[in-house]
Every structure is written in structure tokens, then in C-alpha cells.
Write an enzyme that holds these catalytic residues in place. Structure first.
Site, PDB file in Angstrom:
ATOM      1  N   ASP A  46       0.841  -1.204   0.000  1.00 31.84           N
ATOM      2  CA  ASP A  46       0.000   0.000   0.000  1.00 31.84           C
ATOM      3  C   ASP A  46       0.875   1.252   0.000  1.00 31.84           C
ATOM      4  O   ASP A  46       0.371   2.373  -0.133  1.00 31.84           O
ATOM      5  CB  ASP A  46      -1.009  -0.012   1.160  1.00 31.84           C
ATOM      6  CG  ASP A  46      -0.351   0.028   2.532  1.00 31.84           C
ATOM      7  OD1 ASP A  46       0.892  -0.100   2.614  1.00 31.84           O
ATOM      8  OD2 ASP A  46      -1.082   0.177   3.532  1.00 31.84           O
ATOM      9  N   SER A  47       2.197   1.064   0.090  1.00 31.68           N
ATOM     10  CA  SER A  47       3.126   2.187  -0.113  1.00 31.68           C
ATOM     11  C   SER A  47       2.926   2.808  -1.484  1.00 31.68           C
ATOM     12  O   SER A  47       3.346   3.936  -1.734  1.00 31.68           O
ATOM     13  CB  SER A  47       4.575   1.705   0.027  1.00 31.68           C
ATOM     14  OG  SER A  47       4.813   0.578  -0.800  1.00 31.68           O
ATOM     15  N   ASP A  85      -1.189  -6.323  -0.376  1.00 29.24           N
ATOM     16  CA  ASP A  85      -1.179  -5.643   0.922  1.00 29.24           C
ATOM     17  C   ASP A  85      -2.580  -5.112   1.206  1.00 29.24           C
ATOM     18  O   ASP A  85      -3.115  -4.315   0.415  1.00 29.24           O
ATOM     19  CB  ASP A  85      -0.190  -4.471   0.827  1.00 29.24           C
ATOM     20  CG  ASP A  85       0.381  -4.073   2.158  1.00 29.24           C
ATOM     21  OD1 ASP A  85       0.102  -4.758   3.159  1.00 29.24           O
ATOM     22  OD2 ASP A  85       1.130  -3.077   2.179  1.00 29.24           O
ATOM     23  N   LYS A 115      -1.030  -9.528   2.960  1.00 31.49           N
ATOM     24  CA  LYS A 115      -0.302  -9.049   4.141  1.00 31.49           C
ATOM     25  C   LYS A 115      -1.199  -8.071   4.879  1.00 31.49           C
ATOM     26  O   LYS A 115      -1.934  -7.302   4.242  1.00 31.49           O
ATOM     27  CB  LYS A 115       1.000  -8.347   3.716  1.00 31.49           C
ATOM     28  CG  LYS A 115       1.744  -7.693   4.888  1.00 31.49           C
ATOM     29  CD  LYS A 115       3.119  -7.198   4.502  1.00 31.49           C
ATOM     30  CE  LYS A 115       3.142  -5.799   3.936  1.00 31.49           C
ATOM     31  NZ  LYS A 115       2.594  -4.767   4.843  1.00 31.49           N
ATOM     32  N   GLU A 117      -1.305  -5.486   8.658  1.00 29.64           N
ATOM     33  CA  GLU A 117      -0.528  -4.901   9.753  1.00 29.64           C
ATOM     34  C   GLU A 117      -1.198  -5.169  11.099  1.00 29.64           C
ATOM     35  O   GLU A 117      -2.425  -5.174  11.182  1.00 29.64           O
ATOM     36  CB  GLU A 117      -0.403  -3.383   9.554  1.00 29.64           C
ATOM     37  CG  GLU A 117       0.360  -2.999   8.308  1.00 29.64           C
ATOM     38  CD  GLU A 117       0.498  -1.486   8.124  1.00 29.64           C
ATOM     39  OE1 GLU A 117       0.091  -0.713   9.033  1.00 29.64           O
ATOM     40  OE2 GLU A 117       1.011  -1.083   7.066  1.00 29.64           O
ATOM     41  N   GLU A 184       9.253  -4.245  10.854  1.00 26.31           N
ATOM     42  CA  GLU A 184       9.661  -2.942  10.305  1.00 26.31           C
ATOM     43  C   GLU A 184      10.193  -2.039  11.413  1.00 26.31           C
ATOM     44  O   GLU A 184       9.517  -1.817  12.432  1.00 26.31           O
ATOM     45  CB  GLU A 184       8.474  -2.269   9.581  1.00 26.31           C
ATOM     46  CG  GLU A 184       8.840  -0.888   9.038  1.00 26.31           C
ATOM     47  CD  GLU A 184       7.930  -0.355   7.956  1.00 26.31           C
ATOM     48  OE1 GLU A 184       7.031  -1.082   7.486  1.00 26.31           O
ATOM     49  OE2 GLU A 184       8.137   0.809   7.558  1.00 26.31           O
TER      50      GLU A 184
HETATM   51  O1  KIV Z   1       3.548  -1.149   1.720  1.00 30.31           O
HETATM   52  C1  KIV Z   1       4.728  -1.563   1.705  1.00 30.31           C
HETATM   53  O2  KIV Z   1       5.495  -1.299   0.796  1.00 30.31           O
HETATM   54  C2  KIV Z   1       5.165  -2.365   2.848  1.00 30.31           C
HETATM   55  C3  KIV Z   1       6.614  -2.765   2.897  1.00 30.31           C
HETATM   56  C4  KIV Z   1       7.471  -1.604   3.155  1.00 30.31           C
HETATM   57  C5  KIV Z   1       6.857  -3.870   3.852  1.00 30.31           C
HETATM   58  O3  KIV Z   1       4.397  -2.688   3.691  1.00 30.31           O
END
Ligand code: KIV
Length: 281
Positions: A46-47, A85, A115, A117, A184
Site C-alpha cells: 500500500d506504499s 497488501d 499481508k 498490519e 519494520e
Molecule cells: O507497503 C509496503 O510497501 C510495505 C513494505 C514496506 C513492507 O508494507
């Protein structure tokens, strides 16, 4: 390149003491390059909200945006495990919507896993997803979706109480059925201890060399994201200035008339040329 990796192959790497590599990918062209270079896991992170879409944080990112990019990445991947994510509030509201949203990553975008959090508070959700047949990667330490609650983007687990809490979270995620966990921004020795105490792979970002694998945001690694560069990022290339230079060359040559030249044009056949210049035509 190589046969398709499975989540179980990556879990086996921990037992074999083989390092795991993971990078973010947001589109088919990057996904193809990273896959060909031998990266084990491609994360549609989600970055992408900050790196590609210009948001100030990952909070505004939607399921629709994530699925759009995940589908594009899928088209570029042959070997790597593809992880989607889960964006903010796609899994926190209730377990049913978490399963529905995670299922969309699998069914609509062809992801191999998702993934999410969080620590103890997401373990019931992790259990339900795994029961539904969806492989889950956890993410603890600095969790960008809730960075405000953690006092901003800073190292987590710096005192004994919070270090113990992170170890407890990692153990609980493994027990809930997660197949890997991202650590992280945690002190290197804490990451090493967590890695030794759980059976599933740890993938570190700003967590030192003691993890089972390492992840970075690809745009950081190749110098394409210039707003800020976290301390844990190693830039293996600095592409942004080279792209600016290339584009400035194009602008200058279009203005001067140097581009396009004959080598980059299609010459008209002599008969067509004659006809085009025939005043009576
Ligand atoms: O969203 C992302 O890119 C991440 C990574 C930095 C682990 O969660």
C-alpha cells in the site's frame, strides 16, 4: 526464470538457512524485471499510495486502487510469490469483510497471499483468513497505517516492555497461522531474537541482518522516490536524475529540431513523395 515459487518453498528456506528477498511492485513492467532478477516475493504494497499516487500516507489507499495494481503486477510475474497488501480499514472492521477483501486479492488479482498490519489485535482475523484458505503475512513494529498511534515513523521496541510486546505479537501471529511476518524498524538484536524464537520466516525492513529475509520499497532501492530516504534504505541505483536528464534531452532536441531525425522516421516511397508534391493532385 525457474519454476513458480510457493509460500511453502519460502517457509522451507528458513529451515534451510537460505535468505528470502522481497520487493514492492506496482505494475507489470517492474514486476517483470524484479521477477527476472530472482526476487522471491513481490509485494503490491500500500506504499503505492505515497510512491505512485502522491498521497501523504498509506491511509487513503482503497481496495480498488490495490486491486488495479495487483492485477497489473500479476501479468508480469512468473516465479515470485505475489502478496497483496490489505489497505487501511479493509480488514479491521470485521472478520467477514476481511475475508471478502482478502479473497478479492486472490480471486480477482491472482495473489498468492495477503499481508496485513498489526499484532494481537489482528490474530482472530488472521486465523479466520487462514481457515478460509488464504495465506497471510503479518507486519509488526512500525506499522505505517497506524503510525500516528505509534508516535510517528520511528523505531519500535526500543525498551524492554515494547520489545516483549513485539515478541509476543510475532509468536501470536505464527500461532494464528501466519506463514511469515514483516518486522519494520525494530532494533537489530530484537529482530534477531524474534527470528530465533518463531518457526515462520521474518522479513526485515530496517530490522538488521538477523532476519530470515529483507524487503525494501523498489522505488527507494533504485532512487526513484525522492521525497525522503529512510535510514534503512540502501540505494543501489539513482535513476531519478538519469530520467530527468533523458527527458531534458528529448525536450531540447524537439525544440532544436534534432529529433526526430531520419533514423527515427519512416521515409515516404519515391512514388508517394512525387504524388504528394504533384501540384495537380
Ligand atoms: O507497503 C509496503 O510497501 C510495505 C513494505 C514496506 C513492507 O508494507
Amino acid at each position: 526464470m525457474g519454476t513458480k515459487l510457493l509460500v511453502t518453498d519460502l517457509v522451507a528456506k528458513k529451515a534451510a538457512n537460505e535468505k528470502i528477498t522481497m520487493l514492492t511492485a506496482y505494475d507489470a513492467s517492474f514486476a517483470t524485471m524484479l521477477d527476472q532478477a530472482g526476487v522471491d516475493i513481490l509485494l503490491v504494497g500500500d506504499s503505492l499510495g505515497m510512491v505512485l499516487l502522491g498521497y501523504e500516507s498509506t491511509v487513503p489507499v482503497t481496495m480498488a486502487e490495490m486491486l488495479h495494481h495487483a492485477r497489473a503486477v500479476r501479468r508480469g510475474v512468473k516465479r515470485a510469490v505475489l502478496v497483496g497488501d490489505m489497505p487501511f480499514l479493509s480488514y479491521q472492521v470485521d472478520v467477514v469483510s476481511a475475508i471478502r477483501n482478502a479473497g478479492r486479492f486472490m480471486k480477482e488479482a491472482g495473489c498468492d497471499a495477503v499481508k496485513l498490519e498489526g499484532g494481537l489485535e489482528v490474530c482472530d482475523t488472521v486465523r479466520a483468513l487462514v481457515r478460509a484458505g488464504i495465506p497471510v503475512m503479518g507486519h509488526i513494529g512500525l506499522t505505517p497505517q497506524t503510525a500516528g498511534q505509534l508516535g510517528g515513523f520511528k523505531v519500535q521496541g526500543n525498551d524492554l516492555a515494547s520489545a516483549r510486546k513485539l515478541l509476543e505479537a510475532a509468536r501470536a501471529l505464527a500461532l494464528a497461522g501466519a506463514w511469515a511476518v514483516v518486522l519494520e524498524c525494530v532494533p537489530d538484536e530484537l529482530a534477531r531474537v524474534i527470528t530465533a524464537k518463531i518457526a515462520i520466516p521474518t522479513i526485515g525492513i530496517g530490522a538488521g541482518p538477523g532476519c530470515d529475509g529483507q524487503v525494501l520499497v523498489t522505488h527507494d532501492l533504485v532512487g526513484l522516490f525522492e521525497k525522503f530516504v529512510p535510514r534503512f534504505v540502501k540505494q543501489y541505483a539513482n535513476l531519478a536524475p538519469r530520467i530527468r536528464e533523458a527527458v531534458a534531452g528529448f525536450v531540447a532536441e524537439v525544440h532544436s529540431g534534432a529529433f526526430p531525425d531520419a533514423a527515427h522516421s519512416f521515409p515516404a516511397r519515391p512514388d508517394l513523395r512525387e504524388l504528394l508534391h504533384d501540384k495537380d493532385a
